[in-house]
Design a protein around this motif. Structure first.
Motif, PDB file in Angstrom:
ATOM      1  N   GLU A  43       0.820  -1.211   0.000  1.00 44.19           N
ATOM      2  CA  GLU A  43       0.000   0.000   0.000  1.00 44.19           C
ATOM      3  C   GLU A  43       0.854   1.262   0.000  1.00 44.19           C
ATOM      4  O   GLU A  43       0.363   2.339  -0.329  1.00 44.19           O
ATOM      5  CB  GLU A  43      -0.932   0.003   1.206  1.00 44.19           C
ATOM      6  CG  GLU A  43      -2.020  -1.053   1.140  1.00 44.19           C
ATOM      7  CD  GLU A  43      -3.004  -0.920   2.270  1.00 44.19           C
ATOM      8  OE1 GLU A  43      -3.921  -0.088   2.169  1.00 44.19           O
ATOM      9  OE2 GLU A  43      -2.842  -1.648   3.277  1.00 44.19           O
ATOM     10  N   VAL A  44       2.107   1.144   0.394  1.00 47.74           N
ATOM     11  CA  VAL A  44       3.045   2.252   0.342  1.00 47.74           C
ATOM     12  C   VAL A  44       4.202   1.834  -0.556  1.00 47.74           C
ATOM     13  O   VAL A  44       4.876   0.839  -0.287  1.00 47.74           O
ATOM     14  CB  VAL A  44       3.573   2.625   1.742  1.00 47.74           C
ATOM     15  CG1 VAL A  44       4.577   3.770   1.646  1.00 47.74           C
ATOM     16  CG2 VAL A  44       2.416   3.011   2.663  1.00 47.74           C
ATOM     17  N   VAL A  45       4.417   2.580  -1.621  1.00 52.42           N
ATOM     18  CA  VAL A  45       5.412   2.199  -2.629  1.00 52.42           C
ATOM     19  C   VAL A  45       6.392   3.340  -2.857  1.00 52.42           C
ATOM     20  O   VAL A  45       5.988   4.503  -3.044  1.00 52.42           O
ATOM     21  CB  VAL A  45       4.729   1.835  -3.964  1.00 52.42           C
ATOM     22  CG1 VAL A  45       5.773   1.386  -4.991  1.00 52.42           C
ATOM     23  CG2 VAL A  45       3.677   0.751  -3.763  1.00 52.42           C
ATOM     24  N   ALA A  46       7.675   3.030  -2.824  1.00 47.46           N
ATOM     25  CA  ALA A  46       8.713   4.008  -3.139  1.00 47.46           C
ATOM     26  C   ALA A  46       8.904   4.041  -4.651  1.00 47.46           C
ATOM     27  O   ALA A  46       9.016   2.987  -5.290  1.00 47.46           O
ATOM     28  CB  ALA A  46      10.013   3.632  -2.442  1.00 47.46           C
ATOM     29  N   VAL A  47       8.920   5.248  -5.225  1.00 49.07           N
ATOM     30  CA  VAL A  47       9.060   5.395  -6.672  1.00 49.07           C
ATOM     31  C   VAL A  47      10.220   6.326  -6.998  1.00 49.07           C
ATOM     32  O   VAL A  47      10.686   7.095  -6.152  1.00 49.07           O
ATOM     33  CB  VAL A  47       7.755   5.929  -7.307  1.00 49.07           C
ATOM     34  CG1 VAL A  47       6.612   4.952  -7.081  1.00 49.07           C
ATOM     35  CG2 VAL A  47       7.400   7.312  -6.764  1.00 49.07           C
ATOM     36  N   ASP A  48      10.649   6.271  -8.269  1.00 50.64           N
ATOM     37  CA  ASP A  48      11.710   7.159  -8.715  1.00 50.64           C
ATOM     38  C   ASP A  48      11.112   8.427  -9.308  1.00 50.64           C
ATOM     39  O   ASP A  48       9.897   8.656  -9.240  1.00 50.64           O
ATOM     40  CB  ASP A  48      12.624   6.441  -9.721  1.00 50.64           C
ATOM     41  CG  ASP A  48      11.876   5.966 -10.969  1.00 50.64           C
ATOM     42  OD1 ASP A  48      10.778   6.495 -11.260  1.00 50.64           O
ATOM     43  OD2 ASP A  48      12.394   5.067 -11.656  1.00 50.64           O
ATOM     44  N   ALA A  49      11.950   9.258  -9.925  1.00 49.67           N
ATOM     45  CA  ALA A  49      11.498  10.530 -10.462  1.00 49.67           C
ATOM     46  C   ALA A  49      10.528  10.369 -11.626  1.00 49.67           C
ATOM     47  O   ALA A  49       9.820  11.314 -11.983  1.00 49.67           O
ATOM     48  CB  ALA A  49      12.699  11.361 -10.908  1.00 49.67           C
ATOM     49  N   LYS A  50      10.476   9.162 -12.214  1.00 56.75           N
ATOM     50  CA  LYS A  50       9.551   8.890 -13.313  1.00 56.75           C
ATOM     51  C   LYS A  50       8.321   8.120 -12.849  1.00 56.75           C
ATOM     52  O   LYS A  50       7.595   7.551 -13.655  1.00 56.75           O
ATOM     53  CB  LYS A  50      10.269   8.131 -14.423  1.00 56.75           C
ATOM     54  CG  LYS A  50      11.404   8.916 -15.075  1.00 56.75           C
ATOM     55  CD  LYS A  50      12.051   8.124 -16.197  1.00 56.75           C
ATOM     56  CE  LYS A  50      13.156   8.927 -16.866  1.00 56.75           C
ATOM     57  NZ  LYS A  50      13.792   8.167 -17.975  1.00 56.75           N
ATOM     58  N   SER A  51       8.131   8.092 -11.538  1.00 65.84           N
ATOM     59  CA  SER A  51       6.973   7.421 -10.919  1.00 65.84           C
ATOM     60  C   SER A  51       6.988   5.909 -11.086  1.00 65.84           C
ATOM     61  O   SER A  51       5.956   5.252 -10.961  1.00 65.84           O
ATOM     62  CB  SER A  51       5.642   7.981 -11.474  1.00 65.84           C
ATOM     63  OG  SER A  51       5.568   9.362 -11.262  1.00 65.84           O
TER      64      SER A  51
END
Length: 238
Positions: free
Chosen positions: A116-124
């Protein structure tokens, strides 16, 4: 991120501010929307910082202060911009150990299943090693306001780019229901977002239930305070 809806009846009959009861010093709301009695701050390891757009503090369904009341390590800062995260918090910090709930669009179908909580990069895009990306966080930042106001806060505080980015992939939609139209289905209120973020990151489900209960209580109070619609047929109408 809150935007209350005013009914036509309420708009037609403005209330003299001098006749209204004083706002609660804890939550900032007037009766009957003050539901903070009995809320006790719970211990949390990951700090919560809510940056609130100035106009949002008067919104009937605003939840920033309610969210902060539930946690021992939480604060709300009202304004448009701060020179740095350290200035917003009032102490030296490493922004690389903080994360912000990202406003950009993300392909939810690409999110890791069960998270439910996801870490993403600058491109989502989801980072490959979620465990490492979510580890060692000292705090999380939420932007509180309407969708456009939250985006204004994002662009006026370029230091947020130094923080890690998180997106929510909730299993259930916001409890707002029809009270507020969200820009996308995974959008939650500030209080709901804080509940999911802190409880999942700390792996402590007990933090979530009281926060969601307060939101349900606020929504019930709001609905109860609205003028009842007259559904009787008008003359000449079928």
């Amino acid at each position: 991120m809150i935007r209350a809806i005013m009914t036509d009846a309420a708009a037609e009959k403005p209330t003299d501010p001098a006749a209204l009861p004083e706002p609660c010093p804890r939550c900032g709301k007037r009766p009957p929307l003050c539901i903070c009695e009995g809320i006790e701050p719970m211990p949390n390891r990951i700090e919560l910082l809510i940056l609130q757009y100035p106009q949002e503090k008067t919104e009937a369904l605003g939840t920033a202060r309610l969210a902060a009341l539930h946690l021992q390590k939480a604060q709300v800062k009202i304004g448009l911009s701060w020179p740095s995260l350290a200035k917003a918090l009032g102490r030296p910090v490493d922004p690389g150990r903080w994360a912000i709930l990202y406003l950009g669009s993300a392909a939810m179908a690409d999110m890791p299943e069960g998270r439910e909580v996801v870490a993403v990069d600058a491109k989502s895009q989801p980072l490959p090693d979620q465990k490492s990306a979510l580890a060692s966080l000292d705090g999380v930042i939420l932007l509180d306001g309407s969708w456009s106001q939250a985006k204004t806060l994002w662009w006026r505080n370029p230091w947020v780019l130094k923080c890690r980015r998180l997106v929510l992939n909730p299993t259930t939609p916001s409890a707002y229901g029809r009270l507020r139209k969200e820009p996308r289905k995974e959008a939650l209120s500030t209080l709901e977002s804080a509940a999911v973020l802190i409880s999942r990151l700390e792996k402590n489900p007990a933090l979530e239930a009281p926060m969601r209960a307060s939101f349900d209580k606020l929504l019930a109070a709001y609905k109860g305070a609205q003028p009842k619609k007259d559904w009787r047929r008008r003359p000449g109408k079928r």
